[in-house]
Write a protein that holds these residues in place. Structure first.
Motif, PDB file in Angstrom:
ATOM      1  N   ALA A   1       0.819  -1.182   0.030  1.00  0.00           N
ATOM      2  CA  ALA A   1       0.087   0.160  -0.087  1.00  0.00           C
ATOM      3  C   ALA A   1       0.907   1.326  -0.053  1.00  0.00           C
ATOM      4  CB  ALA A   1      -0.829   0.102   1.166  1.00  0.00           C
ATOM      5  N   VAL A   2       1.932   1.275   0.660  1.00  0.00           N
ATOM      6  CA  VAL A   2       3.025   2.432   0.539  1.00  0.00           C
ATOM      7  C   VAL A   2       3.508   2.599  -0.634  1.00  0.00           C
ATOM      8  CG1 VAL A   2       5.135   3.360   1.713  1.00  0.00           C
ATOM      9  CG2 VAL A   2       3.278   2.308   3.109  1.00  0.00           C
ATOM     10  N   VAL A   3       4.155   1.392  -1.235  1.00  0.00           N
ATOM     11  CA  VAL A   3       4.741   1.776  -2.503  1.00  0.00           C
ATOM     12  C   VAL A   3       3.618   2.252  -3.734  1.00  0.00           C
ATOM     13  CG1 VAL A   3       5.563   0.428  -4.354  1.00  0.00           C
ATOM     14  CG2 VAL A   3       6.481  -0.176  -2.242  1.00  0.00           C
ATOM     15  N   ALA A   4       2.565   1.613  -3.534  1.00  0.00           N
ATOM     16  CA  ALA A   4       1.282   1.958  -4.455  1.00  0.00           C
ATOM     17  C   ALA A   4       0.848   3.478  -4.135  1.00  0.00           C
ATOM     18  CB  ALA A   4       0.051   1.312  -4.388  1.00  0.00           C
TER      19      ALA A   4
ATOM     20  N   ARG B   1      -1.071   4.668  -1.645  1.00  0.00           N
ATOM     21  CA  ARG B   1      -2.424   4.795  -0.996  1.00  0.00           C
ATOM     22  C   ARG B   1      -2.098   5.091   0.320  1.00  0.00           C
ATOM     23  NH1 ARG B   1      -3.166   0.478  -4.449  1.00  0.00           N
ATOM     24  NH2 ARG B   1      -2.850  -1.053  -3.017  1.00  0.00           N
ATOM     25  N   VAL B   2      -0.973   4.713   0.991  1.00  0.00           N
ATOM     26  CA  VAL B   2      -0.633   5.081   2.351  1.00  0.00           C
ATOM     27  C   VAL B   2       0.569   5.929   2.517  1.00  0.00           C
ATOM     28  CG1 VAL B   2       0.062   4.292   4.769  1.00  0.00           C
ATOM     29  CG2 VAL B   2      -1.854   3.116   3.351  1.00  0.00           C
ATOM     30  N   ARG B   3       0.594   7.416   2.673  1.00  0.00           N
ATOM     31  CA  ARG B   3       1.625   8.104   2.758  1.00  0.00           C
ATOM     32  C   ARG B   3       2.177   8.872   3.988  1.00  0.00           C
ATOM     33  NH1 ARG B   3       0.018  11.462  -2.741  1.00  0.00           N
ATOM     34  NH2 ARG B   3      -0.367   9.666  -3.983  1.00  0.00           N
ATOM     35  N   ASP B   4       1.233   8.812   5.041  1.00  0.00           N
ATOM     36  CA  ASP B   4       1.452   9.463   6.198  1.00  0.00           C
ATOM     37  C   ASP B   4       0.711   9.079   7.193  1.00  0.00           C
ATOM     38  OD1 ASP B   4      -1.254  10.186   5.634  1.00  0.00           O
ATOM     39  OD2 ASP B   4      -0.622  12.371   4.933  1.00  0.00           O
ATOM     40  N   LEU B   5       0.816   9.630   8.419  1.00  0.00           N
ATOM     41  CA  LEU B   5       0.217   9.195   9.723  1.00  0.00           C
ATOM     42  C   LEU B   5      -1.295   8.930   9.743  1.00  0.00           C
ATOM     43  CD1 LEU B   5       0.956   8.468  12.319  1.00  0.00           C
ATOM     44  CD2 LEU B   5       0.364  10.693  13.201  1.00  0.00           C
ATOM     45  N   ALA B   6      -2.015   9.759   9.014  1.00  0.00           N
ATOM     46  CA  ALA B   6      -3.346   9.650   8.715  1.00  0.00           C
ATOM     47  C   ALA B   6      -3.676   8.501   7.850  1.00  0.00           C
ATOM     48  CB  ALA B   6      -4.109  11.111   8.225  1.00  0.00           C
ATOM     49  N   GLY B   7      -2.681   8.378   6.763  1.00  0.00           N
ATOM     50  CA  GLY B   7      -3.010   7.161   5.990  1.00  0.00           C
ATOM     51  C   GLY B   7      -2.964   5.956   6.811  1.00  0.00           C
TER      52      GLY B   7
ATOM     53  N   ALA C   1      -6.057   5.121   8.906  1.00  0.00           N
ATOM     54  CA  ALA C   1      -7.133   4.613   8.291  1.00  0.00           C
ATOM     55  C   ALA C   1      -6.915   3.122   7.943  1.00  0.00           C
ATOM     56  CB  ALA C   1      -7.495   5.327   6.791  1.00  0.00           C
ATOM     57  N   TYR C   2      -5.600   2.853   7.468  1.00  0.00           N
ATOM     58  CA  TYR C   2      -5.378   1.610   7.112  1.00  0.00           C
ATOM     59  C   TYR C   2      -5.592   0.484   8.388  1.00  0.00           C
ATOM     60  CZ  TYR C   2      -2.576  -2.403   4.863  1.00  0.00           C
ATOM     61  OH  TYR C   2      -2.262  -3.821   4.477  1.00  0.00           O
ATOM     62  N   LEU C   3      -4.992   0.978   9.525  1.00  0.00           N
ATOM     63  CA  LEU C   3      -4.952   0.169  10.854  1.00  0.00           C
ATOM     64  C   LEU C   3      -6.516   0.074  11.129  1.00  0.00           C
ATOM     65  CD1 LEU C   3      -2.223   1.593  12.955  1.00  0.00           C
ATOM     66  CD2 LEU C   3      -2.269  -0.405  11.608  1.00  0.00           C
ATOM     67  N   THR C   4      -7.458   0.814  11.139  1.00  0.00           N
ATOM     68  CA  THR C   4      -8.933   0.937  11.279  1.00  0.00           C
ATOM     69  C   THR C   4      -9.298  -0.234  10.259  1.00  0.00           C
ATOM     70  OG1 THR C   4      -9.017   3.113  11.829  1.00  0.00           O
ATOM     71  CG2 THR C   4     -11.050   2.216  11.260  1.00  0.00           C
TER      72      THR C   4
ATOM     73  N   GLY D   1       1.354  -5.182  13.927  1.00  0.00           N
ATOM     74  CA  GLY D   1       2.329  -5.687  13.022  1.00  0.00           C
ATOM     75  C   GLY D   1       2.217  -4.467  11.866  1.00  0.00           C
ATOM     76  N   PRO D   2       1.168  -3.884  11.338  1.00  0.00           N
ATOM     77  CA  PRO D   2       1.574  -3.179  10.141  1.00  0.00           C
ATOM     78  C   PRO D   2       1.637  -1.553  11.110  1.00  0.00           C
ATOM     79  CG  PRO D   2      -0.824  -3.670  10.605  1.00  0.00           C
ATOM     80  CD  PRO D   2      -0.056  -4.705  11.100  1.00  0.00           C
ATOM     81  N   ALA D   3       1.309  -1.569  11.931  1.00  0.00           N
ATOM     82  CA  ALA D   3       1.810  -0.137  12.841  1.00  0.00           C
ATOM     83  C   ALA D   3       3.566  -0.078  12.937  1.00  0.00           C
ATOM     84  CB  ALA D   3       1.328   0.010  14.289  1.00  0.00           C
ATOM     85  N   SER D   4       3.910  -1.199  13.308  1.00  0.00           N
ATOM     86  CA  SER D   4       5.370  -1.281  13.492  1.00  0.00           C
ATOM     87  C   SER D   4       6.298  -1.148  12.114  1.00  0.00           C
ATOM     88  CB  SER D   4       5.924  -2.504  14.071  1.00  0.00           C
ATOM     89  OG  SER D   4       7.301  -2.838  14.208  1.00  0.00           O
TER      90      SER D   4
END
Length: 230
Positions: free
Chosen positions: A29-32, A34-40, A43-46, A160-163
């Motif tokens: 998701a980061v490479v694509a 779609r997730v670029r910052d803390l807000a992203g 949203a991903y974790l939720t 896991g994804p948070a780390s």
């Protein structure tokens, strides 16, 4: 809730069960973009908690109940290897991506290996289980119940994804852990719901869908260079 110290050991990211090698789809998701910052990441974790986390928590709770009943000598359909096999099949059916199925089983094998080294797992059991089912087997061997296993599953689904986010995006680890702290009530709620489903038929367990991570996982598996296994 009982065995809180044991629960902390089981949910600890430092448990030698290979969880640190997986980003739960965040790397793709980061490479694509779609997730670029803390807000992203928030949203991903939720989203992760409400889909894969909810499903994993329910299956972990069900596996714990089944493994504990089998250890007590129960022979009903809700106990023993047959029920655990059905739970494994249920996760297969809920995971369209072959790459994610492989990742889940790899983590399950690592968790069972860690469980055999720490707690008294039943001898002769399968060494290949999906991660939530393996978590239930280990939780039962450690003396934990469905509620504790569900909480460990829901918690690790987001930690896991948070780390991974800290490593992938160079984010402030205090800020990322702040996201986890704010998610705590939702993690508790997901685990509490999952615990009530421990004895339900496999077909009645949650089947939260996340199509984009499923597609991402297939692309991610083809990369020659990547930081995480999944």
């Amino acid at each position: 809730m009982s065995g809180l110290a044991t629960l902390l050991v089981l949910a600890d990211g430092r448990l030698p069960a290979g969880g640190h090698a997986h980003s739960s789809g965040l790397e793709a998701a980061v490479v694509a973009g779609r997730v670029r910052d803390l807000a992203g990441v928030a949203a991903y974790l939720t989203g992760r908690l409400g889909t894969g986390g909810r499903t994993a928590a329910a299956f972990a709770a069900a596996a714990t109940a089944s493994a504990a009943a089998a250890a007590d000598g129960a022979t009903a359909d809700g106990a023993g290897p047959g029920r655990l096999d059905a739970l494994d099949d249920g996760i297969d059916a809920r995971t369209p991506s072959p790459a994610l199925r492989r990742a889940s089983r790899a983590q399950g094998r690592a968790l069972l290996r860690a469980g055999r080294g720490i707690w008294a797992l039943p001898a002769g059991g399968p060494r290949d289980r999906h991660q939530p089912v393996a978590l239930g087997v280990v939780a039962a061997a450690a003396g934990l119940g469905p509620a504790e296993a569900a909480l460990a599953a829901a918690y690790t689904a987001v930690t896991g994804p948070a780390s991974a986010a800290v490593r992938l995006l160079g984010l402030d680890p205090y800020a990322v852990h702040g996201l986890l702290a704010r998610l705590a009530p939702d993690i508790d709620a997901v685990a509490a719901e999952a615990a009530t489903l421990a004895d339900r038929p496999v077909d009645d367990l949650p089947a939260g869908s996340a199509p984009i991570p499923e597609v991402d996982a297939e692309h991610h598996a083809t990369w020659e260079v990547r930081l995480f296994a999944s």
